[in-house]
Design a protein around this motif. Sequence first.
Motif, PDB file in Angstrom:
ATOM      1  N   LEU B  11       0.966  -1.182   0.166  1.00 17.48           N
ATOM      2  CA  LEU B  11      -0.087  -0.301  -0.146  1.00 17.48           C
ATOM      3  C   LEU B  11       0.915   1.124  -0.777  1.00 17.48           C
ATOM      4  O   LEU B  11       1.865   1.633   0.902  1.00 17.48           O
ATOM      5  N   ARG B  12       0.113   1.981  -0.945  1.00 15.78           N
ATOM      6  CA  ARG B  12       1.527   3.097  -1.257  1.00 15.78           C
ATOM      7  C   ARG B  12       0.237   4.342   0.005  1.00 15.78           C
ATOM      8  O   ARG B  12      -0.686   4.042  -1.219  1.00 15.78           O
ATOM      9  N   LEU B  13       0.749   5.391   0.190  1.00 16.49           N
ATOM     10  CA  LEU B  13      -0.121   6.346   1.201  1.00 16.49           C
ATOM     11  C   LEU B  13       0.723   7.661   0.346  1.00 16.49           C
ATOM     12  O   LEU B  13       1.476   7.819   0.583  1.00 16.49           O
ATOM     13  N   GLN B  14       0.049   8.700   0.244  1.00 16.73           N
ATOM     14  CA  GLN B  14       0.263   9.639   0.526  1.00 16.73           C
ATOM     15  C   GLN B  14       0.635  10.939   1.787  1.00 16.73           C
ATOM     16  O   GLN B  14      -0.257  10.222   2.845  1.00 16.73           O
ATOM     17  N   GLU B  15       1.348  11.292   2.363  1.00 16.76           N
ATOM     18  CA  GLU B  15       1.828  12.169   3.504  1.00 16.76           C
ATOM     19  C   GLU B  15       0.128  12.563   4.024  1.00 16.76           C
ATOM     20  O   GLU B  15      -0.189  12.940   3.188  1.00 16.76           O
ATOM     21  N   PRO B  80       6.324   9.661   6.188  1.00 19.80           N
ATOM     22  CA  PRO B  80       6.379   8.775   5.959  1.00 19.80           C
ATOM     23  C   PRO B  80       7.341   7.509   7.694  1.00 19.80           C
ATOM     24  O   PRO B  80       7.751   6.929   6.734  1.00 19.80           O
ATOM     25  N   GLU B  81       7.877   7.907   8.175  1.00 20.08           N
ATOM     26  CA  GLU B  81       8.270   6.809   9.236  1.00 20.08           C
ATOM     27  C   GLU B  81       6.851   6.312   9.574  1.00 20.08           C
ATOM     28  O   GLU B  81       8.017   5.261  10.048  1.00 20.08           O
ATOM     29  N   ASP B  82       5.601   6.081   9.135  1.00 17.56           N
ATOM     30  CA  ASP B  82       5.136   5.189   9.253  1.00 17.56           C
ATOM     31  C   ASP B  82       5.006   3.547   8.212  1.00 17.56           C
ATOM     32  O   ASP B  82       4.433   2.942   8.710  1.00 17.56           O
ATOM     33  N   SER B  83       6.424   4.220   7.609  1.00 21.65           N
ATOM     34  CA  SER B  83       6.838   3.462   6.087  1.00 21.65           C
ATOM     35  C   SER B  83       7.310   2.419   7.280  1.00 21.65           C
ATOM     36  O   SER B  83       8.096   1.590   7.785  1.00 21.65           O
ATOM     37  N   ALA B  84       6.911   0.914   6.640  1.00 26.79           N
ATOM     38  CA  ALA B  84       7.046  -0.432   7.363  1.00 26.79           C
ATOM     39  C   ALA B  84       6.355  -1.762   7.058  1.00 26.79           C
ATOM     40  O   ALA B  84       4.985  -1.575   6.625  1.00 26.79           O
ATOM     41  N   THR B  85       6.903  -2.771   7.340  1.00 27.85           N
ATOM     42  CA  THR B  85       5.328  -4.067   6.580  1.00 27.85           C
ATOM     43  C   THR B  85       5.166  -4.245   8.331  1.00 27.85           C
ATOM     44  O   THR B  85       5.483  -4.206   9.197  1.00 27.85           O
ATOM     45  N   TYR B  86       3.608  -4.314   7.988  1.00 27.43           N
ATOM     46  CA  TYR B  86       2.839  -4.362   9.327  1.00 27.43           C
ATOM     47  C   TYR B  86       1.803  -6.172   9.560  1.00 27.43           C
ATOM     48  O   TYR B  86       1.856  -6.303   8.351  1.00 27.43           O
ATOM     49  N   LEU B  87       2.443  -6.456   9.982  1.00 27.72           N
ATOM     50  CA  LEU B  87       1.940  -7.972  10.733  1.00 27.72           C
ATOM     51  C   LEU B  87       1.234  -8.219  11.524  1.00 27.72           C
ATOM     52  O   LEU B  87       0.578  -7.621  12.296  1.00 27.72           O
ATOM     53  N   CYS B  88      -0.009  -9.415  11.000  1.00 31.31           N
ATOM     54  CA  CYS B  88      -0.652  -9.769  11.884  1.00 31.31           C
ATOM     55  C   CYS B  88      -0.285 -11.504  11.997  1.00 31.31           C
ATOM     56  O   CYS B  88      -0.039 -11.750  11.713  1.00 31.31           O
ATOM     57  N   PHE B 101       1.929 -16.414  11.642  1.00 29.75           N
ATOM     58  CA  PHE B 101       1.665 -14.895  10.954  1.00 29.75           C
ATOM     59  C   PHE B 101       1.015 -15.260   9.740  1.00 29.75           C
ATOM     60  O   PHE B 101       1.218 -15.866   9.119  1.00 29.75           O
ATOM     61  N   GLY B 102       0.267 -13.100   9.256  1.00 23.83           N
ATOM     62  CA  GLY B 102      -0.094 -13.397   8.203  1.00 23.83           C
ATOM     63  C   GLY B 102       1.195 -13.022   7.469  1.00 23.83           C
ATOM     64  O   GLY B 102       2.414 -12.584   7.468  1.00 23.83           O
ATOM     65  N   SER B 103       1.579 -13.197   6.186  1.00 17.87           N
ATOM     66  CA  SER B 103       2.077 -12.318   5.066  1.00 17.87           C
ATOM     67  C   SER B 103       2.618 -11.083   5.085  1.00 17.87           C
ATOM     68  O   SER B 103       3.625 -10.419   4.527  1.00 17.87           O
ATOM     69  N   GLY B 104       1.964 -10.182   6.032  1.00 19.18           N
ATOM     70  CA  GLY B 104       2.317  -9.072   6.517  1.00 19.18           C
ATOM     71  C   GLY B 104       1.992  -7.950   4.759  1.00 19.18           C
ATOM     72  O   GLY B 104       1.501  -7.988   4.586  1.00 19.18           O
ATOM     73  N   THR B 105       1.284  -6.482   5.301  1.00 20.32           N
ATOM     74  CA  THR B 105       1.393  -5.063   4.505  1.00 20.32           C
ATOM     75  C   THR B 105       3.019  -4.264   4.637  1.00 20.32           C
ATOM     76  O   THR B 105       2.886  -4.018   5.759  1.00 20.32           O
ATOM     77  N   GLN B 106       2.970  -4.648   3.255  1.00 17.96           N
ATOM     78  CA  GLN B 106       4.098  -3.560   3.315  1.00 17.96           C
ATOM     79  C   GLN B 106       3.092  -1.846   2.614  1.00 17.96           C
ATOM     80  O   GLN B 106       2.609  -1.597   1.703  1.00 17.96           O
ATOM     81  N   LEU B 107       3.684  -1.386   4.346  1.00 17.90           N
ATOM     82  CA  LEU B 107       3.297   0.110   3.897  1.00 17.90           C
ATOM     83  C   LEU B 107       3.718   1.293   3.670  1.00 17.90           C
ATOM     84  O   LEU B 107       5.719   1.327   3.915  1.00 17.90           O
ATOM     85  N   THR B 108       4.479   2.247   2.776  1.00 20.26           N
ATOM     86  CA  THR B 108       4.863   3.329   2.234  1.00 20.26           C
ATOM     87  C   THR B 108       4.396   4.451   2.041  1.00 20.26           C
ATOM     88  O   THR B 108       2.844   5.007   1.318  1.00 20.26           O
ATOM     89  N   VAL B 109       4.752   5.195   2.944  1.00 22.80           N
ATOM     90  CA  VAL B 109       3.967   6.506   2.686  1.00 22.80           C
ATOM     91  C   VAL B 109       5.058   7.921   2.771  1.00 22.80           C
ATOM     92  O   VAL B 109       5.797   7.582   2.979  1.00 22.80           O
ATOM     93  N   LEU B 110       5.114   8.410   1.131  1.00 21.32           N
ATOM     94  CA  LEU B 110       5.348   9.371   0.767  1.00 21.32           C
ATOM     95  C   LEU B 110       4.813  10.670   1.095  1.00 21.32           C
ATOM     96  O   LEU B 110       4.246  11.342   1.635  1.00 21.32           O
ATOM     97  N   PRO B 111       5.987  11.763   1.497  1.00 16.60           N
ATOM     98  CA  PRO B 111       6.170  12.735   1.944  1.00 16.60           C
ATOM     99  C   PRO B 111       5.111  13.703   1.002  1.00 16.60           C
ATOM    100  O   PRO B 111       5.548  14.153  -0.396  1.00 16.60           O
TER     101      PRO B 111
END
Lengths: 114, 111
Positions: B11-15, B80-88, B101-111
Amino acid sequence: DTGVSQNPRHKITKRGQNVTFRCDPISEHNRLYWYRQTLGQGPEFLTYFQNEAQLEKSRLLSDRFSAERPKGSFSTLEIQRTEQGDSAMYLCASSLTGGAYEQYFGPGTRLKVT
Amino acid sequence: EDQVTQSPEALRLQEGESSSLNCSYTVSGLRGLFWYRQDPGKGPEFLFTLYSAGEEKEKERLKATLTKKESFLHITAPKPEDSATYLCAVQATGSARQLTFGSGTQLTVLP
Protein backbone atom coordinates in the motif's frame (compact mmCIF):
# COMPACT_ATOMS: atom_id res chain seq x y z
CA ASP A 1 19.43 -2.83 27.16
CA THR A 2 16.68 -5.11 28.46
CA GLY A 3 15.38 -6.40 25.12
CA VAL A 4 15.90 -9.75 23.42
CA SER A 5 19.39 -10.10 21.97
CA GLN A 6 20.64 -12.47 19.30
CA ASN A 7 24.11 -13.36 18.11
CA PRO A 8 25.54 -13.35 15.57
CA ARG A 9 23.50 -10.85 13.56
CA HIS A 10 24.74 -12.23 10.26
CA LYS A 11 26.23 -15.56 9.28
CA ILE A 12 27.50 -16.76 5.93
CA THR A 13 28.35 -20.43 5.71
CA LYS A 14 29.05 -23.03 3.08
CA ARG A 15 26.59 -25.79 2.36
CA GLY A 16 27.20 -28.78 4.61
CA GLN A 17 28.65 -26.80 7.51
CA ASN A 18 27.07 -26.60 10.97
CA VAL A 19 25.98 -23.28 12.47
CA THR A 20 24.82 -22.26 15.93
CA PHE A 21 22.84 -19.17 16.93
CA ARG A 22 22.34 -17.77 20.41
CA CYS A 23 19.36 -15.95 21.92
CA ASP A 24 19.23 -14.11 25.25
CA PRO A 25 15.60 -13.38 26.24
CA ILE A 26 14.20 -10.61 28.42
CA SER A 27 15.33 -11.62 31.91
CA GLU A 28 11.95 -12.13 33.57
CA HIS A 29 10.45 -14.04 30.61
CA ASN A 30 10.39 -17.82 31.02
CA ARG A 31 8.99 -18.61 27.56
CA LEU A 32 11.33 -18.52 24.59
CA TYR A 33 10.42 -19.07 20.93
CA TRP A 34 12.30 -19.59 17.68
CA TYR A 35 10.85 -18.54 14.32
CA ARG A 36 12.18 -18.48 10.76
CA GLN A 37 11.34 -15.78 8.25
CA THR A 38 12.01 -15.73 4.51
CA LEU A 39 11.74 -12.70 2.25
CA GLY A 40 8.19 -11.45 1.80
CA GLN A 41 6.72 -13.88 4.34
CA GLY A 42 5.71 -13.64 7.96
CA PRO A 43 7.68 -15.49 10.63
CA GLU A 44 7.06 -19.25 10.86
CA PHE A 45 7.14 -21.02 14.22
CA LEU A 46 9.94 -23.53 14.82
CA THR A 47 9.94 -24.40 18.52
CA TYR A 48 9.34 -23.04 22.00
CA PHE A 49 10.57 -23.52 25.55
CA GLN A 50 9.07 -22.92 28.91
CA ASN A 51 12.03 -22.58 31.24
CA GLU A 52 14.38 -25.39 30.14
CA ALA A 53 11.65 -27.67 28.76
CA GLN A 54 11.11 -27.78 24.99
CA LEU A 55 7.32 -28.03 24.80
CA GLU A 56 6.53 -27.81 21.08
CA LYS A 57 8.29 -28.37 17.78
CA SER A 58 6.98 -27.52 14.34
CA ARG A 59 6.97 -29.93 11.41
CA LEU A 60 9.38 -27.41 9.87
CA LEU A 61 12.00 -28.43 12.41
CA SER A 62 13.77 -31.25 10.61
CA ASP A 63 16.18 -33.58 12.39
CA ARG A 64 19.05 -31.32 11.24
CA PHE A 65 17.76 -28.64 13.62
CA SER A 66 18.21 -28.81 17.37
CA ALA A 67 17.47 -26.25 20.05
CA GLU A 68 18.43 -26.12 23.70
CA ARG A 69 17.82 -23.94 26.68
CA PRO A 70 19.97 -25.65 29.28
CA LYS A 71 19.43 -23.47 32.34
CA GLY A 72 16.19 -21.82 31.38
CA SER A 73 17.96 -18.63 30.41
CA PHE A 74 19.66 -18.27 26.99
CA SER A 75 18.91 -20.64 24.13
CA THR A 76 20.87 -21.98 21.17
CA LEU A 77 19.61 -23.14 17.79
CA GLU A 78 21.94 -25.41 15.82
CA ILE A 79 21.57 -26.36 12.18
CA GLN A 80 23.65 -29.32 11.04
CA ARG A 81 24.66 -29.98 7.44
CA THR A 82 23.23 -26.69 6.22
CA GLU A 83 21.41 -26.53 2.89
CA GLN A 84 20.74 -23.52 0.65
CA GLY A 85 17.08 -23.72 1.62
CA ASP A 86 18.08 -22.91 5.20
CA SER A 87 18.94 -19.35 4.16
CA ALA A 88 16.57 -17.12 6.11
CA MET A 89 16.25 -14.77 9.07
CA TYR A 90 16.10 -16.70 12.35
CA LEU A 91 14.14 -14.82 14.98
CA CYS A 92 13.98 -15.39 18.71
CA ALA A 93 11.16 -14.08 20.91
CA SER A 94 10.31 -14.26 24.58
CA SER A 95 7.20 -13.79 26.70
CA LEU A 96 5.77 -14.18 30.16
CA THR A 97 3.91 -17.36 31.10
CA GLY A 98 0.14 -17.29 31.19
CA GLY A 99 -2.56 -16.17 28.78
CA ALA A 100 -2.10 -14.34 25.51
CA TYR A 101 1.00 -12.46 26.46
CA GLU A 102 2.71 -10.64 23.64
CA GLN A 103 5.99 -12.03 22.36
CA TYR A 104 8.93 -9.65 22.10
CA PHE A 105 11.30 -10.32 19.25
CA GLY A 106 15.02 -9.92 18.94
CA PRO A 107 16.78 -8.39 15.91
CA GLY A 108 17.28 -11.77 14.26
CA THR A 109 20.22 -13.67 12.79
CA ARG A 110 20.38 -13.57 9.01
CA LEU A 111 21.81 -16.81 7.62
CA LYS A 112 23.10 -17.18 4.09
CA VAL A 113 24.15 -20.62 2.90
CA THR A 114 26.38 -20.56 -0.20
CA GLU B 1 -5.14 -25.43 10.81
CA ASP B 2 -4.89 -21.77 11.80
CA GLN B 3 -4.67 -19.32 8.88
CA VAL B 4 -4.04 -15.60 8.60
CA THR B 5 -4.45 -13.61 5.38
CA GLN B 6 -3.46 -9.97 5.10
CA SER B 7 -4.48 -7.47 2.44
CA PRO B 8 -3.38 -5.58 0.55
CA GLU B 9 0.13 -6.98 0.09
CA ALA B 10 1.46 -3.47 -0.50
CA LEU B 11 0.00 0.00 0.00
CA ARG B 12 1.36 3.38 -1.02
CA LEU B 13 -0.14 6.47 0.62
CA GLN B 14 0.55 10.15 0.47
CA GLU B 15 1.42 11.73 3.80
CA GLY B 16 -1.84 12.53 5.59
CA GLU B 17 -3.91 10.06 3.53
CA SER B 18 -5.69 7.75 5.99
CA SER B 19 -6.33 4.08 5.18
CA SER B 20 -6.90 0.63 6.68
CA LEU B 21 -5.06 -2.69 6.55
CA ASN B 22 -7.02 -5.94 6.75
CA CYS B 23 -6.24 -9.19 8.56
CA SER B 24 -8.62 -12.12 8.05
CA TYR B 25 -8.14 -15.15 10.26
CA THR B 26 -9.35 -18.71 10.77
CA VAL B 27 -8.63 -20.28 14.12
CA SER B 28 -10.31 -22.99 16.18
CA GLY B 29 -10.43 -20.70 19.20
CA LEU B 30 -8.83 -17.28 19.56
CA ARG B 31 -6.61 -16.61 22.54
CA GLY B 32 -5.31 -13.34 21.10
CA LEU B 33 -4.68 -11.40 17.88
CA PHE B 34 -1.46 -9.44 17.65
CA TRP B 35 -0.23 -6.62 15.42
CA TYR B 36 3.48 -6.04 14.86
CA ARG B 37 5.51 -3.53 12.86
CA GLN B 38 8.66 -4.69 11.09
CA ASP B 39 11.32 -2.43 9.59
CA PRO B 40 13.69 -3.85 6.94
CA GLY B 41 16.37 -6.11 8.44
CA LYS B 42 14.92 -5.93 11.95
CA GLY B 43 12.75 -8.11 14.16
CA PRO B 44 9.02 -7.46 14.54
CA GLU B 45 8.07 -4.74 17.05
CA PHE B 46 4.94 -5.37 19.13
CA LEU B 47 2.07 -2.92 18.67
CA PHE B 48 -1.24 -4.33 19.99
CA THR B 49 -2.99 -7.37 21.44
CA LEU B 50 -6.75 -7.82 20.91
CA TYR B 51 -8.61 -10.54 22.78
CA SER B 52 -12.30 -10.44 21.83
CA ALA B 53 -14.64 -9.16 19.15
CA GLY B 54 -15.50 -5.49 19.57
CA GLU B 55 -12.23 -4.62 21.24
CA GLU B 56 -10.24 -1.59 20.04
CA LYS B 57 -6.73 -0.37 20.87
CA GLU B 58 -5.06 2.91 19.89
CA LYS B 59 -1.50 4.15 19.77
CA GLU B 60 -0.63 7.49 18.21
CA ARG B 61 -1.86 7.35 14.58
CA LEU B 62 -2.74 3.63 14.75
CA LYS B 63 -6.01 2.03 15.81
CA ALA B 64 -6.65 -1.71 15.80
CA THR B 65 -10.11 -3.28 15.83
CA LEU B 66 -11.32 -6.89 16.01
CA THR B 67 -14.35 -8.83 14.79
CA LYS B 68 -14.98 -12.57 14.90
CA LYS B 69 -13.37 -13.05 11.49
CA GLU B 70 -11.02 -10.15 10.89
CA SER B 71 -9.02 -7.29 12.31
CA PHE B 72 -8.30 -3.88 10.88
CA LEU B 73 -5.36 -1.58 11.47
CA HIS B 74 -6.47 1.96 10.77
CA ILE B 75 -3.77 4.53 10.06
CA THR B 76 -4.86 8.14 10.47
CA ALA B 77 -2.89 10.93 8.78
CA PRO B 78 0.21 8.78 8.28
CA LYS B 79 3.73 10.17 8.17
CA PRO B 80 6.73 8.83 6.22
CA GLU B 81 8.11 7.30 9.43
CA ASP B 82 5.07 4.99 9.50
CA SER B 83 6.49 3.22 6.45
CA ALA B 84 7.11 -0.43 7.40
CA THR B 85 5.66 -3.91 7.02
CA TYR B 86 2.72 -4.52 9.34
CA LEU B 87 2.23 -8.12 10.46
CA CYS B 88 -0.85 -9.71 11.98
CA ALA B 89 -0.67 -12.92 14.02
CA VAL B 90 -3.06 -15.13 15.97
CA GLN B 91 -2.55 -17.33 18.99
CA ALA B 92 -5.03 -20.18 19.36
CA THR B 93 -6.54 -21.54 22.53
CA GLY B 94 -5.30 -24.87 23.85
CA SER B 95 -1.79 -25.86 24.79
CA ALA B 96 -0.10 -24.31 21.74
CA ARG B 97 1.58 -20.99 22.38
CA GLN B 98 3.05 -20.18 19.00
CA LEU B 99 1.92 -17.29 16.83
CA THR B 100 0.65 -17.90 13.30
CA PHE B 101 1.53 -14.91 11.13
CA GLY B 102 0.19 -13.49 7.91
CA SER B 103 2.54 -12.39 5.14
CA GLY B 104 2.21 -8.74 6.07
CA THR B 105 1.26 -5.49 4.37
CA GLN B 106 4.16 -3.36 3.16
CA LEU B 107 3.17 0.27 3.75
CA THR B 108 4.96 3.16 2.06
CA VAL B 109 4.04 6.72 3.02
CA LEU B 110 5.28 9.31 0.57
CA PRO B 111 6.12 12.86 1.71
